[in-house]
Design an enzyme around this catalytic site. Sequence first.
Site, PDB file in Angstrom:
ATOM      1  N   HIS A   1       0.864  -1.183   0.000  1.00  0.00           N
ATOM      2  CA  HIS A   1       0.000   0.000   0.000  1.00  0.00           C
ATOM      3  C   HIS A   1       0.899   1.230   0.000  1.00  0.00           C
ATOM      4  O   HIS A   1       1.569   1.519   0.991  1.00  0.00           O
ATOM      5  CB  HIS A   1      -0.915  -0.004   1.227  1.00  0.00           C
ATOM      6  CG  HIS A   1      -1.962  -1.077   1.169  1.00  0.00           C
ATOM      7  ND1 HIS A   1      -2.472  -1.686   2.292  1.00  0.00           N
ATOM      8  CD2 HIS A   1      -2.590  -1.650   0.110  1.00  0.00           C
ATOM      9  CE1 HIS A   1      -3.380  -2.588   1.929  1.00  0.00           C
ATOM     10  NE2 HIS A   1      -3.458  -2.591   0.608  1.00  0.00           N
TER      11      HIS A   1
ATOM     12  N   GLU B   1       1.462   4.085   2.736  1.00  0.00           N
ATOM     13  CA  GLU B   1       1.855   3.693   4.092  1.00  0.00           C
ATOM     14  C   GLU B   1       3.379   3.776   4.256  1.00  0.00           C
ATOM     15  O   GLU B   1       4.073   2.788   4.488  1.00  0.00           O
ATOM     16  CB  GLU B   1       1.290   2.301   4.399  1.00  0.00           C
ATOM     17  CG  GLU B   1      -0.230   2.320   4.373  1.00  0.00           C
ATOM     18  CD  GLU B   1      -0.881   0.952   4.492  1.00  0.00           C
ATOM     19  OE1 GLU B   1      -0.165  -0.037   4.782  1.00  0.00           O
ATOM     20  OE2 GLU B   1      -2.104   0.869   4.290  1.00  0.00           O
TER      21      GLU B   1
ATOM     22  N   HIS C   1       2.988  -2.802   7.113  1.00  0.00           N
ATOM     23  CA  HIS C   1       1.983  -1.797   6.768  1.00  0.00           C
ATOM     24  C   HIS C   1       2.016  -0.652   7.773  1.00  0.00           C
ATOM     25  O   HIS C   1       2.716  -0.713   8.772  1.00  0.00           O
ATOM     26  CB  HIS C   1       0.581  -2.419   6.802  1.00  0.00           C
ATOM     27  CG  HIS C   1       0.304  -3.370   5.681  1.00  0.00           C
ATOM     28  ND1 HIS C   1      -0.486  -3.045   4.615  1.00  0.00           N
ATOM     29  CD2 HIS C   1       0.713  -4.648   5.474  1.00  0.00           C
ATOM     30  CE1 HIS C   1      -0.569  -4.083   3.788  1.00  0.00           C
ATOM     31  NE2 HIS C   1       0.160  -5.072   4.290  1.00  0.00           N
TER      32      HIS C   1
ATOM     33  N   GLU D   1       1.813  -4.011  11.628  1.00  0.00           N
ATOM     34  CA  GLU D   1       1.236  -2.677  11.496  1.00  0.00           C
ATOM     35  C   GLU D   1       1.971  -1.698  12.401  1.00  0.00           C
ATOM     36  O   GLU D   1       2.425  -2.070  13.486  1.00  0.00           O
ATOM     37  CB  GLU D   1      -0.240  -2.694  11.915  1.00  0.00           C
ATOM     38  CG  GLU D   1      -1.128  -3.589  11.077  1.00  0.00           C
ATOM     39  CD  GLU D   1      -1.610  -2.902   9.817  1.00  0.00           C
ATOM     40  OE1 GLU D   1      -1.222  -1.743   9.584  1.00  0.00           O
ATOM     41  OE2 GLU D   1      -2.380  -3.524   9.066  1.00  0.00           O
TER      42      GLU D   1
END
Length: 491
Positions: free
Chosen positions: A235, A238, A333, A406
Amino acid sequence: MERKMEESAVRDGDTAGSEAGGEEALVGNVTKLTVSPPGYSGALRKGHLVFDACFESGNLGRVDYISEFEFDLFIRPDTCNPRFRVWFNFTVENVRETQRVIFNVVNFSKTKSLYRDGMSPVVKSTSRPKWQRLPAKNVYYYRCPDHRRNYVMSFAFCFDREDDVYQFAYCYPYTYSRLQHYLASLERRNLPYLQREQLGLSVQQRRLDLLTITNSDHLSPDREKKLVFLTSRVHPGESPASFICQGVIDFLVSQHPVAQILRDHVIFKIVPMLNPDGVYLGNYRCSLMGFDLNRHWQDPSPWAHPTLHAVKQLIMQMNQDPRVSLEFYIDVHAHSTMLNGFMYGNVFEDEERVQRQAVFPRLLCQNAPDFSFSNTSFNRDVVKAGTGRRFLGGLLDDTSYCYTLEVSFYSYMPAGSNAPVPYTEETYMKLGRNVARTFLDYYKLSNLIKDNRPSHIQSSEVKSPTGNGKDNGVGRDAVDRQREKSQGDRH
């Protein structure tokens, strides 16, 4: 069918009026756009702001003049996908000294945001090239009746140097070019245990880089080789993921005793940028052609998703090699609604496997004061079936563990504290270093590595504030987790 489900999920959850503000017509970035008062036709004056986003990772689609002091800014949606409008990155010049302005970013596609919790955009200027966050007291996030009740983020700013060019961004940018310069500098060091190769090319012919880090001299040819595979930036908006990834690489190629031991026993394969086109274009979630690549692991197309296709082929090839044991897959991420670093894992029927899967995040919790085990969760949402974590979790055998790592776009809450600490580029990289060193703790537990290090490096690099290194972050943010667990990014 999968794509329809995904789009439905976006409609129902993350968007607040996809037609808001006419941004569906925004297909390009502003280029040296002068915004002067309506009807003004004279010479350009100081204070008539000039906006630009026509540069790598730039994103700003439109600017509306509201008053001398106020401007509405429209994020350009991801290329070929109007649904994602989050990342912004633009410059402002031709300012007047002491000029005070309010910028309203009016067309976010997300309703939930860390802007509610104190996050603020980052800024730098020609004379102050280090990124810094704006003061939180100058940032407001609210639902605006003037913009179809869309959520708006307004921030106040005072320009103080007329000759400076100012740059504002959603978070610290980490561009494709920056990665290429970094990898080139690593290559120039001619490290015997580092190999860089081009695994493939993106649709726009950008490099898909693969790093292999291991000391091949110490790997016994008759013994199965342990392998850790790490990917980042599927992504593109990010950007914290790239700082974490660089932290991992920096540590693994260093002369730190822990890094040397790891290189002797483990092969690390790292793809630092899975979506180079999206990063270059300033997209938030999608590739050039509008695909969320992290929904296409099940059947990636060699022409539409070439980077994903190449990585999947490599992983499947290694998984079939009897000389290699693929132990970990970690996809990095950043998260737009939660604090701290944390992990997503998979759900298994076998209780012992469930417990074993929790070992690595628990160990990481002891090494990293910003990592929260209480925010770590294990799930098998239908919408996430096409993610790397879910697909590979179903493909690999029961000795392999697949995680999404994350990290918050904003901050972390240290154990025992109620005050969030905003992340910096350096603290993101520090989390990466702590991820890398946690592999030693894991392999000591599994008896692959005998603990014969000098006593002065047996403790972790980063201790918990209590000094005992135990349960650092376990139980942290329980209230936040309850509040946010239904609002998370759909990685």
